[in-house]
Structure formats: structure tokens, C-alpha cells
Write a protein that holds these residues in place. Structure first.
Motif, PDB file in Angstrom:
ATOM      1  N   PHE A 297      -4.311  -1.099   5.330  1.00 15.63           N
ATOM      2  CA  PHE A 297      -4.745   0.234   4.927  1.00 15.63           C
ATOM      3  C   PHE A 297      -5.885   0.608   5.862  1.00 15.63           C
ATOM      4  O   PHE A 297      -6.932  -0.043   5.864  1.00 15.63           O
ATOM      5  CB  PHE A 297      -5.183   0.206   3.464  1.00 15.63           C
ATOM      6  CG  PHE A 297      -5.740   1.503   2.939  1.00 15.63           C
ATOM      7  CD1 PHE A 297      -5.201   2.727   3.287  1.00 15.63           C
ATOM      8  CD2 PHE A 297      -6.800   1.488   2.052  1.00 15.63           C
ATOM      9  CE1 PHE A 297      -5.713   3.916   2.788  1.00 15.63           C
ATOM     10  CE2 PHE A 297      -7.320   2.650   1.536  1.00 15.63           C
ATOM     11  CZ  PHE A 297      -6.775   3.874   1.904  1.00 15.63           C
TER      12      PHE A 297
ATOM     13  N   ALA B 292      -5.649   4.742  -1.677  1.00 13.89           N
ATOM     14  CA  ALA B 292      -4.307   4.168  -1.554  1.00 13.89           C
ATOM     15  C   ALA B 292      -3.898   3.585  -2.893  1.00 13.89           C
ATOM     16  O   ALA B 292      -4.708   3.007  -3.610  1.00 13.89           O
ATOM     17  CB  ALA B 292      -4.261   3.096  -0.476  1.00 13.89           C
TER      18      ALA B 292
ATOM     19  N   THR C 256      -0.092   5.335   0.873  1.00 16.08           N
ATOM     20  CA  THR C 256      -1.130   6.303   1.237  1.00 16.08           C
ATOM     21  C   THR C 256      -1.163   7.446   0.227  1.00 16.08           C
ATOM     22  O   THR C 256      -0.125   8.012  -0.092  1.00 16.08           O
ATOM     23  CB  THR C 256      -0.858   6.891   2.639  1.00 16.08           C
ATOM     24  OG1 THR C 256      -0.787   5.822   3.576  1.00 16.08           O
ATOM     25  CG2 THR C 256      -1.951   7.856   3.058  1.00 16.08           C
TER      26      THR C 256
ATOM     27  N   TRP D  64       0.839  -1.196   0.000  1.00 17.42           N
ATOM     28  CA  TRP D  64       0.000   0.000   0.000  1.00 17.42           C
ATOM     29  C   TRP D  64       0.875   1.247   0.000  1.00 17.42           C
ATOM     30  O   TRP D  64       1.935   1.253   0.609  1.00 17.42           O
ATOM     31  CB  TRP D  64      -0.860   0.065   1.257  1.00 17.42           C
ATOM     32  CG  TRP D  64      -1.824  -1.037   1.463  1.00 17.42           C
ATOM     33  CD1 TRP D  64      -1.766  -1.997   2.433  1.00 17.42           C
ATOM     34  CD2 TRP D  64      -3.030  -1.292   0.744  1.00 17.42           C
ATOM     35  NE1 TRP D  64      -2.846  -2.832   2.347  1.00 17.42           N
ATOM     36  CE2 TRP D  64      -3.646  -2.420   1.317  1.00 17.42           C
ATOM     37  CE3 TRP D  64      -3.640  -0.677  -0.349  1.00 17.42           C
ATOM     38  CZ2 TRP D  64      -4.837  -2.939   0.845  1.00 17.42           C
ATOM     39  CZ3 TRP D  64      -4.835  -1.204  -0.812  1.00 17.42           C
ATOM     40  CH2 TRP D  64      -5.414  -2.316  -0.220  1.00 17.42           C
TER      41      TRP D  64
END
Length: 145
Positions: free
Chosen positions: A125, A135, A112, A110
């Protein structure tokens, strides 16, 4: 009829890519989740995101199966404790592909995209309560050599 508010939603948008090099991360796609309202055990607990991947030189095709676990949390004044979670169940072994007698494993992570609505913690997440968070799903073809 009981108005439960806005339900949780999850969407994925694929990314087109080319010239992928081994051991170099690339954007596979983007996931958006709205942390809405669930009640009476109506929430999903998991899903599999299946992506058909086609490599052109040499021509190789495979299916990447990203298994996602969903965790819905009790709401409180702590935004991290109240965040719902999407977790990769298999981040280090989504699929393998063999190119020129070298086997590569597709690994995902992931990234952000909007820390005010959701954050990444390892393979999780976290989406803050009431927020719609984005994401990036970043992938890397890791060789077995």
C-alpha cells in the motif's frame, strides 16, 4: 526544539462481519496512514496487527497476526518514488482455522479507497507524500480442499 512537521501515523478500524462464506472476500477492516515527516532514523520499520476472530457456527476462535513492514522513502518530485509503503509480510498465511474438519487459511489483500492519496501494488500500500490514505483490508477464508 526542532519542528519536524507532522509525524507519520497509522490507524486501523475493525469491521464487524457475519455470515462469512469460504472463498468469498469480506472486509476485515480499514487502515489509514498519514505520510508525514520523519528524521534522525525515528521511523518504525514494522508492526504486527493482531485481531481476535470469533466464529459462531460452529464456535471457533483464533488470532490473526498480520505482520506489516514499513518503508520510508526519500522525497522527490516523483510521487510514486516518494510514497511511503506499508506491506503485508505474510498475506497468504495470516492464520488458519479448522471448521468441521476442514482447515481454512485466512488470506488478506489491500483495496485502495482513495487513489488520489494512495494506491495498492500487490501486497504493498503506497501512501503519497503528505497525504492521508485509506485502504480496506479484505480477507478470504480459503479452504485446503
Amino acid at each position: 526544539f526542532l519542528d519536524a512537521g507532522v509525524e507519520n501515523t497509522l490507524t486501523y478500524t475493525k469491521n464487524n462481519f457475519s455470515n462469512i462464506a469460504p472463498n468469498v472476500p469480506f472486509k476485515l477492516g480499514e487502515l489509514v496512514m498519514l505520510n508525514g515527516t520523519t528524521f534522525y532514523n525515528s521511523e518504525a520499520t514494522g508492526a504486527t496487527l493482531s485481531l481476535n476472530l470469533n466464529f459462531s457456527n460452529p464456535a471457533v476462535s483464533t488470532t490473526a497476526n498480520m505482520m506489516l513492514n514499513f518503508f520510508n522513502t526519500e522525497n522527490s518530485t516523483d510521487r510514486f518514488a516518494s510514497a511511503d509503503i506499508v506491506q503485508f509480510a505474510n498475506p497468504n498465511s495470516v492464520t488458519t482455522v479448522t471448521i468441521d474438519n476442514v482447515t481454512y487459511t485466512l488470506k488478506v489483500e489491500w483495496v485502495t479507497l482513495d487513489p488520489s492519496s494512495g494506491v495498492v501494488q500487490g501486497d504493498k500500500f503506497l501512501i503519497f507524500e503528505g497525504a492521508s490514505a485509506r485502504a480496506e483490508i479484505r480477507a478470504t477464508l480459503v479452504s485446503n480442499h
